[in-house]
Write a protein that holds these residues in place. Sequence first.
Motif, PDB file in Angstrom:
ATOM      1  N   ILE A  55       0.862  -1.186   0.000  1.00 61.47           N
ATOM      2  CA  ILE A  55       0.000   0.000   0.000  1.00 61.47           C
ATOM      3  C   ILE A  55       0.894   1.231   0.000  1.00 61.47           C
ATOM      4  O   ILE A  55       1.742   1.383   0.902  1.00 61.47           O
ATOM      5  N   LYS A  56       0.699   2.112  -1.005  1.00 61.49           N
ATOM      6  CA  LYS A  56       1.442   3.379  -1.007  1.00 61.49           C
ATOM      7  C   LYS A  56       0.730   4.305  -0.030  1.00 61.49           C
ATOM      8  O   LYS A  56      -0.491   4.510  -0.115  1.00 61.49           O
ATOM      9  N   VAL A  57       1.497   4.841   0.898  1.00 58.85           N
ATOM     10  CA  VAL A  57       0.898   5.501   2.053  1.00 58.85           C
ATOM     11  C   VAL A  57       0.161   6.789   1.681  1.00 58.85           C
ATOM     12  O   VAL A  57      -0.958   7.021   2.155  1.00 58.85           O
ATOM     13  N   LEU A  58       0.781   7.617   0.814  1.00 57.11           N
ATOM     14  CA  LEU A  58       0.179   8.920   0.515  1.00 57.11           C
ATOM     15  C   LEU A  58      -1.232   8.795  -0.094  1.00 57.11           C
ATOM     16  O   LEU A  58      -2.189   9.364   0.444  1.00 57.11           O
ATOM     17  N   GLU A 100      -7.159   8.706   0.503  1.00 54.98           N
ATOM     18  CA  GLU A 100      -8.399   7.947   0.304  1.00 54.98           C
ATOM     19  C   GLU A 100      -9.187   7.882   1.619  1.00 54.98           C
ATOM     20  O   GLU A 100     -10.423   8.085   1.632  1.00 54.98           O
ATOM     21  N   CYS A 101      -8.458   7.621   2.698  1.00 53.78           N
ATOM     22  CA  CYS A 101      -9.098   7.524   4.016  1.00 53.78           C
ATOM     23  C   CYS A 101      -9.765   8.846   4.371  1.00 53.78           C
ATOM     24  O   CYS A 101     -10.912   8.866   4.871  1.00 53.78           O
ATOM     25  N   ASN A 117     -13.857   9.758   4.837  1.00 52.81           N
ATOM     26  CA  ASN A 117     -14.424  10.211   6.107  1.00 52.81           C
ATOM     27  C   ASN A 117     -14.749  11.706   6.125  1.00 52.81           C
ATOM     28  O   ASN A 117     -15.042  12.269   7.178  1.00 52.81           O
ATOM     29  N   GLN A 118     -14.648  12.315   4.938  1.00 54.29           N
ATOM     30  CA  GLN A 118     -14.856  13.751   4.849  1.00 54.29           C
ATOM     31  C   GLN A 118     -16.243  14.168   5.344  1.00 54.29           C
ATOM     32  O   GLN A 118     -16.398  15.149   6.053  1.00 54.29           O
ATOM     33  N   GLU A 119     -17.244  13.350   4.942  1.00 56.45           N
ATOM     34  CA  GLU A 119     -18.623  13.654   5.318  1.00 56.45           C
ATOM     35  C   GLU A 119     -18.767  13.660   6.828  1.00 56.45           C
ATOM     36  O   GLU A 119     -19.476  14.489   7.399  1.00 56.45           O
ATOM     37  N   TYR A 120     -18.093  12.714   7.417  1.00 56.62           N
ATOM     38  CA  TYR A 120     -18.141  12.582   8.874  1.00 56.62           C
ATOM     39  C   TYR A 120     -17.600  13.820   9.553  1.00 56.62           C
ATOM     40  O   TYR A 120     -18.137  14.318  10.530  1.00 56.62           O
ATOM     41  N   ALA A 121     -16.497  14.365   8.951  1.00 58.95           N
ATOM     42  CA  ALA A 121     -15.878  15.574   9.508  1.00 58.95           C
ATOM     43  C   ALA A 121     -16.839  16.751   9.420  1.00 58.95           C
ATOM     44  O   ALA A 121     -16.975  17.518  10.379  1.00 58.95           O
ATOM     45  N   MET A 164      -8.102   3.276  10.138  1.00 55.98           N
ATOM     46  CA  MET A 164      -7.981   4.718   9.932  1.00 55.98           C
ATOM     47  C   MET A 164      -9.332   5.406  10.117  1.00 55.98           C
ATOM     48  O   MET A 164      -9.414   6.474  10.734  1.00 55.98           O
ATOM     49  N   SER A 165     -10.407   4.769   9.580  1.00 53.35           N
ATOM     50  CA  SER A 165     -11.740   5.346   9.695  1.00 53.35           C
ATOM     51  C   SER A 165     -12.126   5.463  11.144  1.00 53.35           C
ATOM     52  O   SER A 165     -12.682   6.467  11.588  1.00 53.35           O
TER      53      SER A 165
END
Lengths: 583, 276
Positions: A432-435, A440-441, A445-449, A478-479
Motif C-alpha cells: 500500500i502506497k501511504v500517501l 483515500e481515508c 471520512n470527509q462527510e463525517y468531519a 484509519m476510519s
Amino acid sequence: MSSNTASIKFGIRSKLFLPLIIGQTAIICIILFIWQPSQLNKAKAEFITEQTKVLKSLNSSIIQNILSNDLSSLHSILENSLKIHDTEWVHIKLTNSENKQLYPIFDNKVNVTDTVLEIKLSLEENDESFGQLILLTDWQLTRKSQTENINRITILLIILLGVIAALSFILQTKWIYTPITELKNITSQFANGKYETNLPGITKDEIGSLTKSIENMRNKIQLSMSELVDKEKMQRAILESAPDAIITIDRKGIIKSFNPGAENIFQYKANQVIGNNIKMLMPNEIARFHDHYLESFEATNQSRVISVSRELFGKRNDGSQFPIELTINAKIIDDEYLFTGILRDITERKKVEKLKDEFISTVSHELRTPLTAIKGSLDLITKGFNLNLPDEASTMLEVANRNVDRLLTLINDILDVSKLESGEIDFKLDDIKVLPFLNECIELNQEYAKKYNTDFVCTHQHEDITLNADKDRLIQVMSNLLSNAAKYSPENISVEIFTDVINGNLRVSVKDYGPGIPEEFQASLFQKFTQSSSGDTRQVGGTGLGLSISKTIIEKLGGSIGFNTIKGKETTFYFELPIVNAA
Amino acid sequence: MVKNISLVFLFLLSSLLSVSAQAENKPVYTIGIVPQFEIRHTRKIWNPILSEIEKSTGIKLKLVGSPTIPDFEDEINSGRFDFAYMNPYHMLLAHKSQGYTPLVRDNGRQLYGILVVRNNSELKSVKELDGKKIAFPAPNALGASLLIRADLANKYKIEIKPVYVKTHSSVYLNVVVKQTTAGGGVQKTLKQQRDNIKGALRIIYQTPKVSPHPLAAHPRVAKKIREKIQHTLMKLGESKVGQSLLLKIPMKKIGSASLDDYKPLEKLNLQKFYVK
C-alpha cells in the motif's frame, strides 16, 4: 565460611605487642647509645674535677716551695702525691713561670694509654702566675668501676623492661587477646548458625561492651531469623497453595523453582524440571525465540514482556498445548537476574470466551438477517414509495431507520470482533502506497468531519513509503481513528494527520484538540465496549468496539497501536507498521 | 716575744729541776742540742745515750730542746746549758762568750764543704762563678755554706748571688734544674742523693777540712763531772751497742776534743758571713 576463617597473618597480639617492643628497643638504644656514654662522660668530668681539686690542694705548698727555691720539698710533695695516687697518676710535670721544668728532673718515658687524661693547672696566687702543673692521670680504674656500675644498672633496666614486656604480654593476652579470640570463635559459630553458644562474662570495658553488643546482635538475629522462618513458611504456604504456576529461572533459562501449582498445571514433578531449561514447558514455535528474548534483555535491560500480562501457550508433560496467561518479573538477586513467571491455565476461560463469541456470532447473524429486512422495508417506506405520510409518522420512521442503522453497525462490529478473535478473517496483504492511502481515508471520512464541523489536514510528505497490509482492514482502522478524532474535536478546528519514521516503522498519527482522555479510562481504552465517557455515547455515537477492533487488526498485521493525551488539550492516536521499502 | 716566753719557761723549769735535785741531793745537768733535726728525732737519738751516762755515772742529764738555731745560739751565748752539742762555728762563739770547752768529737771524719755544678756545665774554674747564682741550704750551715762562702770571698775574691733553698737536696736539685749555676753541700748529703742526681753533678771545689761537731761543757760544771762524762762517752764508743747509739748523732768514731781542733776556723773570719 571463608570470611570467618580468614587467615591471620599479623595478629592483634603482635599488633599490641609491637609498639611495646619498639618502645623498649628504643629505650635500650637510648640506654646503650646515649645514657651509657653520657654517664661515662659525666664520670670522666667528675674524675677530672676531682683530680683538679687534688692538684689545686697542692697549689699553695708548691708555690711556697717555688718561692723558697726548696726544690727538695717540692719534689717530695710531688713524689708523695704520685705515690699516694699511684693507681691513677701516671706522670706529673711542673714548670715555673719562666717555663723551666722543675719536675721531673729527667723526663722518663711515660706509657700513655687511651685512658690517660691530661690535666693542666696554672699555679696562681694573688693574680701572679708561678708556673704550671701538668698531670697525666689514668682513669682506667674509675672508668672500670663506673662502667661496671653502668652495666649493672643497664642489666637491671633491661631485666625490668623484660619483666614489663612479659607482664604486658601476659596481661594483654589475658585482657584483650583471649576475650577477642573467644568472641571471634563465638561469632564464627554464629556465622555457622550455632546461636546457642554461651557468651563470656561481661567485663566493665570495651570488650565487655563488644560482648554486650554481640549478645544484642545475636538476640536480634535470632528474632529476625524466627520471623524470617515464619515469613518463609507463610510464603512457602502461599507458594505451595497457589493454584497458579510460579516458576523462577535464571538468565540462561534454567528452572530454579517450580511450585505445586506449576506441577499441577504442567504435570511435571518439580525434580523433573528444576535444572532444565524453561523451553521444555513451551511449544516449539515459542521456545525457539526464548533464548533470543533472554539475550536481548541481558544486553538492553529492556523487555516488552516484563511486568506485562500476556497470553501464550504452554506445553504439558504429555506434549499437549494449552493457553496460559503469563506475567514475568525480573529481580536481581546476588548480582544475578532471576525471572519469576506466574502462569495461569486459561483453557477454561478460553472455552467460555469461545462459547460466548460463538453465541454472540450466532445471535448477531440471527439478528442481522431480520434487521436487514427491517432496514430494507423502512428504506422502501421512506424513500421508495413516495408515500405521503403524516409528519409524525415520517419522524417516527426516521427514528426507527436511525436505530436500525445503529443496531446494524453494532452487530457488524460485534461480528468483526468475533471474527477477528476467532481468527476467521483472512488478511489479504498488499503493498500500500501511504500517501494515496491516507488521502483515500480522508476522502472516505470527509462527510463525517463535516457532520462535526471539522476537517482533516494531512501533512504526510513521504510519497515513496509503502506498507504491506490488508488495505480494507487498515482503512477500517484509519476510519475508526479519524471518526473518533472528528467526534471529539472542537468545532472548526482541524484534525491533523501526520507520519513519522521510527526504527524502520512508519508511525501514522491522528491528532485532535479535544478534551483528552480521562485518566481512569486510559488503561482500558483498547478493551471492548469502552468509551472515554460512557454517559456520552449517545452524544458522540459509536459502539465502544472500534479501538478494540483496531488494536486487534494492527497487532494481527504485526504492528502496534497507542496514544498520547493531554487532559483538556489534545489526544493523538497512532499505529506503527513496518515499512516495506523506503526507496 | 716567743723567745722571751720560752726563756722564762726554761728558767722556771731548770729552777724546779734544781729544787727537786736538791731535795734528792743529786744535781741534774742540762744538755742542749743544735736543732738540726726535729725535736722528737733529736730526743730519739740522745735519750738512750743520756740514760747510758746516768747508768754508768749516776749523773743526771736533762735534754733541753731549742726551737730554732738562733734560739739555740742565744741560749749558748747566755750559758743556759751545762752541756751542749753544737757545730764547730758555734764552738768558737760559745767559748768566746761563756768559756765552753769541747769534750768529745767524731774523730772518724772531718767536716768540709763541696761546691757542685752540673756535670755537663762548661764551667772549669771557681772564678767563673763570679756574679752567678749559687744555692745553699741556709746562710749559717757550716760546711755547705759558711766555709764555701768564706773561701769564695777570701780565697777567690769573687762575689756570688747566694740563694738559700733550705735543704741540701734542694741545693742539688736547683743545680740540676739550672735554677742556679752551682750549689754548696757536703760530701755526705751528696752521697745520699739518688744516682741520677749524683750522676748529673760534679764537684768543682772542696773546702779545707775542719773538725766536726763537739759536745762542749760550761766552765761551771765541775772538772770531775766533765771528765766523767768525757770518759763515759769514749767508753761507750768502745762497745758495739754504744757505737750504734753514737753513730746516730752522728759520731762515727768518738774521741776527745780540744779547742785547738777548732782554731783553724778562726782564721776564716766566719762571723763576717754569719747571718743573724
